[in-house]
Design a protein around this motif. Sequence first.
Motif, short mmCIF file in Angstrom:
data_model
loop_
_atom_site.label_atom_id
_atom_site.label_comp_id
_atom_site.label_asym_id
_atom_site.label_seq_id
_atom_site.Cartn_x
_atom_site.Cartn_y
_atom_site.Cartn_z
N GLU A 50 -13.94 51.42 7.56
CA GLU A 50 -14.48 50.24 7.13
C GLU A 50 -13.72 50.54 5.72
N GLU A 52 -13.44 48.61 1.54
CA GLU A 52 -13.43 46.95 0.83
C GLU A 52 -13.24 47.51 -0.13
N ARG A 89 -16.77 51.51 3.31
CA ARG A 89 -17.89 50.76 3.55
C ARG A 89 -18.90 51.99 4.82
N ARG A 182 -13.15 43.76 3.17
CA ARG A 182 -11.83 44.92 3.23
C ARG A 182 -10.78 44.56 3.08
#
Length: 204
Positions: A50, A52, A89, A182
């Motif tokens: 993930e 971001e 993240r 994202r």
Amino acid sequence: MKIICIGLNYKDHAKEMNCQLPSEPIVFMKPDSAILRGGNPFFPPDWAEEWEYETELVVKISRLGRYIDKKFAHRYYEEVGLGIDFTARDLQRKFMAEGKPWEICKSFDQSAAICTEWIPKSEFKDIQNLDFELKIDGEVRQQGHTCDMIHTVDEIIAYVSRYFTLKTGDLIFTGTPAGVGRVAIGNNLEGTLMGKKILQVKIR
């Protein structure tokens, strides 16, 4: 040159992260190898899932200083710009839950994208009255206004200089507003400060 970053400096961002509002600036650092210079693409590493974006006003320090009084802080920067604090993240959540440091999630190589152009602060009447935004593939994803900062630019400089000597060329990422999210391979990120496009990053 060092990169000093301020976390949770906008109330709405603290809320979206389910965090308490900080009474003092939250400070973390990135090494100079974290710099992703303006216009270069970002290649998400394969060790997280993930990725971001966090768009931020960035201040470039213009002179040496320690223990700077807030009322003199404006003398220590002449230019401002935009940057993106890229964050892993999923790993950050894991490390925070385990009570471990999370530099890997924030300070890895090319995690600090910076603008293609810096703007003299003399072009603005008030540094705490600036609008900025991030578009992804033409869609506005993040909007910020520096008047919403919990700790102002000058307060941040005064605070940070109590612990770290500020040197010419140091960068201060002043925190991100709400709207983080994202990125995916193929995205095109564009950042504007007071309507002027000064930041562009493609996700490769």
